[in-house]
Design an enzyme around this catalytic site. Structure first.
Site, PDB file in Angstrom:
ATOM      1  N   HIS A 350      33.939 -33.987 -56.334  1.00 23.37           N
ATOM      2  CA  HIS A 350      33.448 -32.069 -55.076  1.00 23.37           C
ATOM      3  C   HIS A 350      33.085 -31.323 -56.466  1.00 23.37           C
ATOM      4  O   HIS A 350      33.344 -29.976 -55.838  1.00 23.37           O
ATOM      5  CB  HIS A 350      34.832 -31.744 -54.606  1.00 23.37           C
ATOM      6  CG  HIS A 350      34.384 -32.872 -53.533  1.00 23.37           C
ATOM      7  ND1 HIS A 350      33.357 -32.475 -52.122  1.00 23.37           N
ATOM      8  CD2 HIS A 350      35.252 -33.654 -53.312  1.00 23.37           C
ATOM      9  CE1 HIS A 350      33.571 -33.773 -51.155  1.00 23.37           C
ATOM     10  NE2 HIS A 350      34.596 -34.561 -51.531  1.00 23.37           N
ATOM     11  N   LYS A 536      30.958 -17.230 -49.105  1.00 19.30           N
ATOM     12  CA  LYS A 536      30.944 -18.230 -49.514  1.00 19.30           C
ATOM     13  C   LYS A 536      32.860 -17.683 -49.632  1.00 19.30           C
ATOM     14  O   LYS A 536      33.061 -16.728 -49.698  1.00 19.30           O
ATOM     15  CB  LYS A 536      30.322 -19.063 -50.558  1.00 19.30           C
ATOM     16  CG  LYS A 536      30.451 -18.524 -50.940  1.00 19.30           C
ATOM     17  CD  LYS A 536      29.955 -18.725 -52.913  1.00 19.30           C
ATOM     18  CE  LYS A 536      27.595 -18.153 -52.207  1.00 19.30           C
ATOM     19  NZ  LYS A 536      27.258 -20.027 -51.794  1.00 19.30           N
ATOM     20  N   ARG A 537      33.866 -18.899 -50.606  1.00 19.12           N
ATOM     21  CA  ARG A 537      35.305 -18.524 -51.101  1.00 19.12           C
ATOM     22  C   ARG A 537      34.665 -17.826 -52.213  1.00 19.12           C
ATOM     23  O   ARG A 537      34.112 -17.590 -52.560  1.00 19.12           O
ATOM     24  CB  ARG A 537      35.856 -19.388 -51.977  1.00 19.12           C
ATOM     25  CG  ARG A 537      36.575 -20.185 -50.411  1.00 19.12           C
ATOM     26  CD  ARG A 537      37.596 -19.830 -49.932  1.00 19.12           C
ATOM     27  NE  ARG A 537      38.344 -19.537 -51.115  1.00 19.12           N
ATOM     28  CZ  ARG A 537      40.054 -19.656 -50.578  1.00 19.12           C
ATOM     29  NH1 ARG A 537      40.389 -20.752 -49.520  1.00 19.12           N
ATOM     30  NH2 ARG A 537      40.586 -20.097 -51.633  1.00 19.12           N
ATOM     31  N   LYS A 542      30.849 -18.649 -58.940  1.00 18.41           N
ATOM     32  CA  LYS A 542      30.049 -18.245 -57.711  1.00 18.41           C
ATOM     33  C   LYS A 542      29.325 -16.904 -58.073  1.00 18.41           C
ATOM     34  O   LYS A 542      28.435 -16.726 -57.365  1.00 18.41           O
ATOM     35  CB  LYS A 542      30.911 -18.053 -56.026  1.00 18.41           C
ATOM     36  CG  LYS A 542      31.100 -19.738 -55.885  1.00 18.41           C
ATOM     37  CD  LYS A 542      31.959 -19.367 -54.424  1.00 18.41           C
ATOM     38  CE  LYS A 542      32.807 -21.503 -54.095  1.00 18.41           C
ATOM     39  NZ  LYS A 542      31.702 -22.170 -53.770  1.00 18.41           N
ATOM     40  N   THR A 643      26.871 -26.294 -49.751  1.00 14.87           N
ATOM     41  CA  THR A 643      26.267 -26.180 -48.377  1.00 14.87           C
ATOM     42  C   THR A 643      26.459 -25.469 -47.390  1.00 14.87           C
ATOM     43  O   THR A 643      25.318 -25.860 -46.887  1.00 14.87           O
ATOM     44  CB  THR A 643      27.460 -27.519 -47.689  1.00 14.87           C
ATOM     45  OG1 THR A 643      28.773 -26.426 -47.266  1.00 14.87           O
ATOM     46  CG2 THR A 643      27.994 -29.145 -48.188  1.00 14.87           C
ATOM     47  N   LYS A 647      22.350 -24.613 -44.730  1.00 16.31           N
ATOM     48  CA  LYS A 647      23.406 -24.309 -43.093  1.00 16.31           C
ATOM     49  C   LYS A 647      21.769 -22.913 -43.263  1.00 16.31           C
ATOM     50  O   LYS A 647      22.015 -22.408 -42.263  1.00 16.31           O
ATOM     51  CB  LYS A 647      24.443 -23.343 -43.242  1.00 16.31           C
ATOM     52  CG  LYS A 647      25.240 -24.712 -43.192  1.00 16.31           C
ATOM     53  CD  LYS A 647      27.040 -24.943 -43.401  1.00 16.31           C
ATOM     54  CE  LYS A 647      27.531 -25.443 -44.056  1.00 16.31           C
ATOM     55  NZ  LYS A 647      29.129 -25.582 -44.087  1.00 16.31           N
TER      56      LYS A 647
HETATM   57  C1  CR1 Z   1      32.216 -27.543 -54.015  1.00 11.76           C
HETATM   58  O1  CR1 Z   1      32.733 -26.280 -54.716  1.00 11.76           O
HETATM   59  C2  CR1 Z   1      30.619 -28.407 -52.437  1.00 11.76           C
HETATM   60  C3  CR1 Z   1      31.921 -29.105 -51.811  1.00 11.76           C
HETATM   61  C4  CR1 Z   1      31.355 -29.943 -51.066  1.00 11.76           C
HETATM   62  C5  CR1 Z   1      33.818 -28.093 -53.061  1.00 11.76           C
HETATM   63  C6  CR1 Z   1      31.012 -27.327 -53.360  1.00 11.76           C
HETATM   64  O2  CR1 Z   1      30.143 -26.828 -54.025  1.00 11.76           O
HETATM   65  O3  CR1 Z   1      29.475 -28.029 -52.331  1.00 11.76           O
HETATM   66  O4  CR1 Z   1      32.685 -28.962 -52.713  1.00 11.76           O
HETATM   67  N1  CR1 Z   1      34.379 -28.489 -54.120  1.00 11.76           N
HETATM   68  O5  CR1 Z   1      30.504 -30.967 -51.755  1.00 11.76           O
HETATM   69  C7  CR1 Z   1      36.027 -27.955 -54.144  1.00 11.76           C
HETATM   70  O6  CR1 Z   1      35.752 -27.430 -52.948  1.00 11.76           O
HETATM   71  C8  CR1 Z   1      37.989 -28.374 -54.844  1.00 11.76           C
HETATM   72  O7  CR1 Z   1      37.057 -28.394 -54.727  1.00 11.76           O
END
Ligand code: CR1
Length: 795
Positions: A350, A536-537, A542, A643, A647
């Site tokens: 991920h 987002k985080r 980001k 994601t 949404k």
């Molecule tokens: C990614 O940063 C992705 C999600 C789900 C995150 C994000 O871009 O959409 O996973 N990765 O695949 C993550 O949290 C610890 O890694």
């Protein structure tokens, strides 16, 4: 009288001795949660019966995180009871909406990775696939964020207090997990035996959360393990009056499932994190193997009936644990055990952010898990030998599992799994060409892509009932059942009346959000302004900072240069990992800008900044339907997929983004005219990085950047100044905010101009909704089913 209503009444009488008219909201809430859970348990019994009979292959989804979100609405919606219950409760003076609000968000995840796991559970269940999730029953999920004087404060999230009613405790399936101690090798006439001695055993208690499907008979289970001391407390010490000592071992055991690590990017509390990972993977694997053996009386066919999916590297200890069980408990030889293991596991990566690719030092790892360590070492020895044989020894620096006394968990996953996938086209390409290029060479075909998807039933059906109802009526197709049919909306892209209706619905959602903003921040926002959203985080890659920098630029231009932009509301919501200083400083910066603007009678007529605290699933459900602009502005190459972008698109927001992650595929889907793309490409970022990116040059050569950063230094609301961030931008700027600033600023201007052409904007918004079909989790999970798992629907 419908059963459900009767059940509610009975429950209230039995548990609280109340009639419904005497009951409190809290009591109604509990009744609804418990009855819904029990209904699902009954349905589960039926679907499980079919599953047992068919003896078909199943998937077990291992994830340290499932960001479930509130369950009650989702379950009632899926079961089709929502309207009835709403009606029944209203008759007795209760609002179902208010009851929903009582439920805490089960925040058992940090961000995208955890939410994706939950979206997939929902989609697979709705499509009748047999899947079981495994994770930890964290007593405290992701912290509650409170913003105090602009600074993030973290408070514990005691979600079980009210959240526990959805769980079913299965004390018939408890399991022991062992830590520490020593292993002894013993040879006998039958071969090698491993004796494990002086270990510490901890009990794993299973709690099941039922996962419902939309218009489906299937109910799946998410099993959450809670840690417990095996011996309970020490009675002798307790009798002697040494109360706290008597509870010590219990406290240590139970610390394992105490808390979700609020870091989505690095591994703090390493030893405890290792214990958490082994705790839940060992309990789960023991359970899976036992179930299999009880059914088939052999494990020879294990890989034919079982797929174990590893969600990022956190559950990777599943691999040596399966080897351990096969060899030490069922007496398989190494080769046979390895052959089963390597046909069982599939792994999703991920992120390529180095700090999130887990690595454990051998010195820390070995004493905690001595047997697991020897198995990993042996896997590595054999792998290295094989690389030698095939002439790949030169690449072992990159590929060996243990390197410089450090265990690289991603490498363990790649070597041991039959499939490795990335989460967007771009991300998978980067994995193949860069991050894991040698692996891709020696394992051709092992790396594949499955672009992420989202549970549109929650993110459209439940979060935006106004739009859902409208589209249902307009299109006459069941796009909730099958999101690909939503592309029928394209037929209306030049229909003025439809475009206006969509705009009106957006305005209703903006009004609802404006009310929420007012109640939570006291800021009054103009619903005619552009709602520009970045949620987002909080992470440097980001680039919330790029957004903030642009706002400071606008502020300066409005205040001193007579700029009069179209009104805009910049909405942020984000949690920062508790130890991440720069991220917390960026939150403070955003909150300070908000305050400074609110205090300025001229500027606040044009722009407003709102930081909504405690970002979580249920807050996202409020913000997303109201967004006009979706900010997806990560440095190209860094966001694996995203994601939230999907949404927001589904709800008619237009993306302003870099060519990163799934933005690339959104761009392909909607076409150049229906998205705002800016900035460097991932190749250009790489190129610039290789040529020693110098942020200071951008500062010196770009008047706007220079003036904005100089001005940022003068911002000072009382006791904080932002020299720290300004210095960081001109000296290091690792995510190249300055290199992309000019392009971002210009594209923001195009966004502003386009928005004022209502017809054009509404059409863009419509196209985004219409083209969102491919981002359904139904599509994504179907790809997992067909390309990786090879499973069938429950018959
Ligand atoms: C990614 O940063 C992705 C999600 C789900 C995150 C994000 O871009 O959409 O996973 N990765 O695949 C993550 O949290 C610890 O890694």
């Amino acid at each position: 009288m419908d059963n459900f209503a009767t059940d509610i009444k009975k429950y209230l009488e039995k548990i609280f001795g109340n009639t419904i008219d005497e009951a409190s909201e809290r009591q109604i809430y509990q009744a609804l949660m418990v009855i819904t859970r029990d209904r699902l348990a009954e349905k589960r019994f039926e679907s499980n019966k079919k599953l047992k009979e068919s003896q078909q292959k199943r998937v077990y989804y291992m994830s340290m995180e499932f960001l479930v979100g509130k369950t009650l609405r989702n379950n009632l919606y899926n079961l089709g009871y929502e309207d009835e219950i709403k009606h029944f409760l209203a008759k007795h003076g209760f609002s179902l909406e208010r009851i929903y609000n009582i439920e805490p968000d089960p925040g058992l995840g940090n961000g995208g990775l955890g939410r994706l796991a939950s979206c997939y559970m929902d989609a697979l269940t709705s499509n009748d696939y047999p899947i079981m999730g495994f994770s930890i029953l964290y007593e405290f999920g992701i912290f509650k964020q409170v913003i105090s004087d602009g600074w993030q404060q973290e408070y514990p999230d005691n979600w079980l207090d009210l959240g526990r009613y959805g769980l079913l405790y299965r004390n018939d399936e408890e399991i022991e997990v062992k830590f520490y101690g020593n292993t002894k090798e013993e040879w006998s006439s039958e071969g090698l035996h491993i004796r494990y001695e002086d270990y510490t055993a901890i009990k794993a208690e299973p709690y099941d959360l039922f996962i419902s499907g939309y218009d489906s008979d299937t109910v799946n289970v998410l099993r959450l393990w809670k840690s417990k001391a095996t011996g309970g407390f020490n009675m002798k010490l307790f009798e002697k009056g040494e109360y706290s000592k008597s509870l010590e071992s219990e406290a240590i055991a139970e610390s394992i499932s105490k808390l979700l690590y609020p870091a989505d990017d690095n591994d703090n509390g390493k030893a405890l994190r290792i214990k958490q990972q082994y705790f839940f993977t060992s309990a789960s694997l023991q359970q899976i193997v036992k179930n299999h053996y009880d059914t088939y009386m052999t494990l020879d066919n294990f890989a034919e009936k079982v797929v174990i999916h590893i969600n990022d590297t956190h559950p990777s200890m599943c691999i040596p644990e399966l080897m351990r069980i096969l060899m030490d408990e069922y007496e398989y030889s190494w080769d046979k055990a390895w052959s089963i293991t390597t046909k069982t596991f599939a792994y999703t990566n991920h992120t390529i952010m180095a700090e999130a690719l887990e690595k454990w030092s051998v010195d820390l790892f070995q004493p905690i898990l001595p047997r697991i360590y020897t198995i990993i070492r042996e896997i590595n020895n054999r792998f290295c030998k094989w690389c030698n044989d095939i002439g790949a020894a030169g690449e072992l620096d990159e590929m060996s599992i243990i390197h410089n006394n450090v265990i690289r968990m991603a490498n363990l996953c790649i070597v041991s799994s039959y499939s490795v996938n990335g989460v967007s086209m771009l991300h998978t390409e980067i994995l193949k060409k860069d991050t894991f290029k040698s692996f891709n060479r020696i394992y051709p075909g092992k790396f594949i892509n499955v672009t992420n998807g989202i549970a549109h039933r929650r993110w459209l059906g439940q979060a935006n009932p106004e739009l859902t109802r409208y589209l249902n009526k307009l299109l006459g197709v069941d796009f909730i059942k099958d999101l690909s049919s939503i592309d029928k909306l394209l037929e209306y892209q030049d229909d003025k009346a439809v475009l206006e209706d969509l705009e009106n619905i957006k305005n209703i959602k903006k009004l609802q959000l404006a009310e929420y903003i007012k109640s939570s921040t006291a800021i009054k926002v103009d619903t005619n302004s552009i709602f520009d959203v970045q949620i987002k985080r909080l992470h440097e890659y980001k680039r919330q900072l790029l957004n903030a920098l642009h706002i400071i630029y606008l502020y300066r231009m409005i205040k001193f240069n007579g700029l009069k932009p179209y009104p805009r509301t910049f909405i942020f919501s984000a949690k920062a990992s508790s130890g991440y200083v720069m991220a917390k400083n960026i939150i403070k910066l955003i909150c300070s800008i908000s305050e400074i603007i609110e205090a300025d009678p001229i500027v606040r007529e044009y722009i407003k900044v709102v930081f909504l605290e405690d970002y979580r699933v249920s807050l996202a459900e409020k913000i997303i339907p109201a967004a006009n602009v979706s900010e997806q502005i990560s440095q190209a190459g860094k966001e694996a997929s995203g994601t939230g972008n999907m949404k927001l698109m589904l709800n008619g927001a237009v993306t302003l983004g870099t060519m990163d992650g799934a933005n690339v595929e959104i761009h392909n889907a909607v076409g150049q005219d229906n998205i705002f793309i800016f900035g460097l490409s991932s190749e250009e970022v790489e190129e610039l990085f290789k040529n020693d990116y110098r942020a200071i040059d951008y500062y010196n050569n770009n008047q706007d950047i220079k003036e904005t950063i100089d001005f940022m230094r003068t911002l000072d609301n009382g006791h904080t100044n932002f020299n720290y961030i300004a210095d960081y931008l001109v000296s290091t700027d690792p995510y190249m905010c300055l290199a992309d600033f000019e392009s971002y600023k210009n594209t923001q201007k195009i966004v502003e101009d386009t928005y004022q052409d209502k017809g054009k904007w509404n059409k863009m918004s419509l196209v985004n909704i219409a083209k969102s079909g491919i981002f359904s989790a139904d599509r994504a999970t179907k790809e997992y089913v067909e390309k990786i798992w090879k499973i069938e629907k429950i018959k």
